[in-house]
Scaffold this active site. Sequence first.
Site, PDB file in Angstrom:
ATOM      1  N   HIS A   1      21.732 -18.812 -21.727  1.00  8.90           N
ATOM      2  CA  HIS A   1      21.809 -19.202 -20.047  1.00  8.90           C
ATOM      3  C   HIS A   1      22.936 -18.542 -19.455  1.00  8.90           C
ATOM      4  CE1 HIS A   1      18.853 -22.558 -20.757  1.00  8.90           C
ATOM      5  NE2 HIS A   1      19.472 -22.729 -21.652  1.00  8.90           N
TER       6      HIS A   1
ATOM      7  N   GLU B   1      25.260 -21.986 -22.574  1.00  6.31           N
ATOM      8  CA  GLU B   1      25.513 -21.310 -21.381  1.00  6.31           C
ATOM      9  C   GLU B   1      26.761 -20.648 -21.333  1.00  6.31           C
ATOM     10  OE1 GLU B   1      23.870 -22.064 -18.290  1.00  6.31           O
ATOM     11  OE2 GLU B   1      22.744 -23.971 -18.687  1.00  6.31           O
TER      12      GLU B   1
ATOM     13  N   HIS C   1      16.879 -17.733 -21.182  1.00  2.00           N
ATOM     14  CA  HIS C   1      15.980 -18.720 -20.469  1.00  2.00           C
ATOM     15  C   HIS C   1      15.038 -17.889 -19.665  1.00  2.00           C
ATOM     16  CE1 HIS C   1      16.542 -22.252 -17.674  1.00  2.00           C
ATOM     17  NE2 HIS C   1      15.640 -22.439 -18.485  1.00  2.00           N
TER      18      HIS C   1
ATOM     19  N   ASP D   1      17.919 -16.145 -15.900  1.00  2.37           N
ATOM     20  CA  ASP D   1      19.436 -16.140 -16.614  1.00  2.37           C
ATOM     21  C   ASP D   1      18.866 -15.833 -18.220  1.00  2.37           C
ATOM     22  OD1 ASP D   1      18.367 -18.779 -16.499  1.00  2.37           O
ATOM     23  OD2 ASP D   1      20.017 -19.326 -17.727  1.00  2.37           O
TER      24      ASP D   1
END
Length: 184
Positions: free
Chosen positions: A36, A118, A154, A164
Amino acid sequence: MEKKWQQGWWSPAQRVDSPNFEARPENERVSLVVIHNISLPPFEYGNGAVEKLFTNRINPEAHPFFGVIHELRVSSHFFIDRNGRIVQFVSCDDMAYHAGVSSFRGREKCNLYSIGIEMEGCDFEPFTDAQYQSLTTLLEEIARHYPIEAVTGHQDIAPGRKSDPGHFFDWQRVYAYGIKVVRC
């Protein structure tokens, strides 16, 4: 020899516990990693807002965007900041709330069987060398410890809903390390 994994926690990462998780069902095994990107507020970095969001401590008064998102109860297993620092919020043995409505190879609810990473950034600019170095190290360690079948974005598990890690994410850098990437 140092044991790097203990109950799903990777010891080289900074640990910041998030309350936004639940136990994986007993019959589920981790087989997917989802990449992400995140910046809070959008396009701003290095202010600790992501950690505050993932720990339910974001101040809705600190920025207009925070007023919109402060009630979200989301998390990810890992966060890699622009300098390559890795923070872990949820044990990889548990289910973090990172994928939302999602499907991979026809199988829904990716949170059940995935690890979320992330990257601090956005869809509109490149990530840093330090982030790619940390990411590849982390992916290699995850793959040594869990039966990972694929790494994907993602955007690939929630097409039309998510974008993303975005078109600036350099998948070739991940391929170059021999990590199996599957783009849907």
